[in-house]
Enzyme design. Structure first.
Site, PDB file in Angstrom:
ATOM      1  N   HIS A 104       0.839  -1.194   0.000  1.00  9.16           N
ATOM      2  CA  HIS A 104       0.000   0.000   0.000  1.00  9.16           C
ATOM      3  C   HIS A 104       0.876   1.247   0.000  1.00  9.16           C
ATOM      4  CE1 HIS A 104      -0.404   0.648   4.675  1.00  9.16           C
ATOM      5  NE2 HIS A 104       0.835   0.563   4.299  1.00  9.16           N
TER       6      HIS A 104
ATOM      7  N   HIS B 291       5.013   0.158  -0.539  1.00 13.76           N
ATOM      8  CA  HIS B 291       5.775  -0.674   0.382  1.00 13.76           C
ATOM      9  C   HIS B 291       4.828  -1.763   0.883  1.00 13.76           C
ATOM     10  CE1 HIS B 291       3.719   2.101   3.130  1.00 13.76           C
ATOM     11  NE2 HIS B 291       3.745   1.110   3.993  1.00 13.76           N
TER      12      HIS B 291
ATOM     13  N   CYS C  91       5.874   5.880   4.549  1.00 12.13           N
ATOM     14  CA  CYS C  91       4.610   5.268   4.095  1.00 12.13           C
ATOM     15  C   CYS C  91       4.067   5.957   2.845  1.00 12.13           C
ATOM     16  CB  CYS C  91       3.562   5.317   5.201  1.00 12.13           C
ATOM     17  SG  CYS C  91       4.021   4.315   6.605  1.00 12.13           S
TER      18      CYS C  91
ATOM     19  N   GLU D 153      -0.298  -4.707  11.716  1.00 10.62           N
ATOM     20  CA  GLU D 153       0.432  -4.257  10.526  1.00 10.62           C
ATOM     21  C   GLU D 153       1.916  -4.591  10.685  1.00 10.62           C
ATOM     22  OE1 GLU D 153      -0.462  -0.491   8.151  1.00 10.62           O
ATOM     23  OE2 GLU D 153       1.320   0.049   9.296  1.00 10.62           O
TER      24      GLU D 153
ATOM     25  N   ASP E 129      -4.532 -11.028  -0.097  1.00  9.12           N
ATOM     26  CA  ASP E 129      -3.156 -11.530  -0.123  1.00  9.12           C
ATOM     27  C   ASP E 129      -2.481 -11.224  -1.464  1.00  9.12           C
ATOM     28  OD1 ASP E 129      -0.972 -12.839   0.997  1.00  9.12           O
ATOM     29  OD2 ASP E 129      -1.568 -14.769   0.131  1.00  9.12           O
ATOM     30  N   HIS E 130      -1.251 -10.702  -1.387  1.00  6.61           N
ATOM     31  CA  HIS E 130      -0.458 -10.353  -2.580  1.00  6.61           C
ATOM     32  C   HIS E 130      -1.138  -9.306  -3.461  1.00  6.61           C
ATOM     33  CE1 HIS E 130       1.764 -13.818  -1.230  1.00  6.61           C
ATOM     34  NE2 HIS E 130       2.715 -13.578  -2.117  1.00  6.61           N
TER      35      HIS E 130
ATOM     36  N   HIS F   9       3.559  -4.984   3.749  1.00  8.16           N
ATOM     37  CA  HIS F   9       3.488  -5.443   5.137  1.00  8.16           C
ATOM     38  C   HIS F   9       3.110  -6.919   5.165  1.00  8.16           C
ATOM     39  CE1 HIS F   9       3.787  -1.511   7.025  1.00  8.16           C
ATOM     40  NE2 HIS F   9       2.930  -1.049   6.131  1.00  8.16           N
TER      41      HIS F   9
HETATM   42 NI    NI Z   1       2.457   0.826   5.550  1.00  7.42          NI
END
Ligand code: NI
Length: 136
Positions: free
Chosen positions: A14, A39, A33, A125, A79-80, A41
């Site tokens: 995100h 990036h 961020c 997160e 996911d992904h 998580h």
């Molecule tokens: Ni983040």
């Protein structure tokens, strides 16, 4: 009342930024961020339901079924992915923060929990940051 929790994991990318702000203001507020090339998580999701154990089974609900529902409704769809771009149930323009994600996950999952009550969505997160949502 007994609380039963199932843990699931997924990873996703995100970016946190406000399109109405300058690049500088985004960088100042969101820091790394706001990195324009995204990036990722490794998220850990805890789904907690509540109820009383059924006398025939000792279960509030079958936790394998809770896992299956959570995977089908949430994990497999996140996911992904890129949370800003790819997910049909995340409104465009909504910041995909952990704060917003717990509410969205609750809204998606709650209608599928029929044999007991959804109590809490908790989303990690990172090891140091998580949010909880109790439906209100
Ligand atoms: Ni983040």
């Amino acid at each position: 009342m007994v609380y039963l929790t199932r843990r699931e994991t997924f990873n996703a990318a995100h970016r946190l930024y406000n399109e109405h702000w300058s690049e500088e203001k985004n960088k100042e507020f969101f820091g790394k961020c706001a990195n324009k090339n995204w990036h990722g998580h490794n998220y850990t999701l805890f789904v907690t339901v509540k109820g009383n154990p059924h006398p025939d089974t000792g279960f509030i609900m079958d936790v394998k079924k809770l896992s299956k529902i959570t995977k089908e409704v949430i994990v497999n769809r996140l996911d992904h992915t890129n949370l800003n771009l790819d997910v049909d149930f995340i409104p465009k323009g909504l910041h995909p923060t952990t704060e917003n994600m717990v509410k969205i996950i609750w809204e998606q999952l709650a209608p599928h929990i029929t044999e007991c009550e959804l109590h809490c969505i908790k989303l990690w997160e990172t090891e140091n940051i998580y949010c909880e949502y109790y439906g209100e």
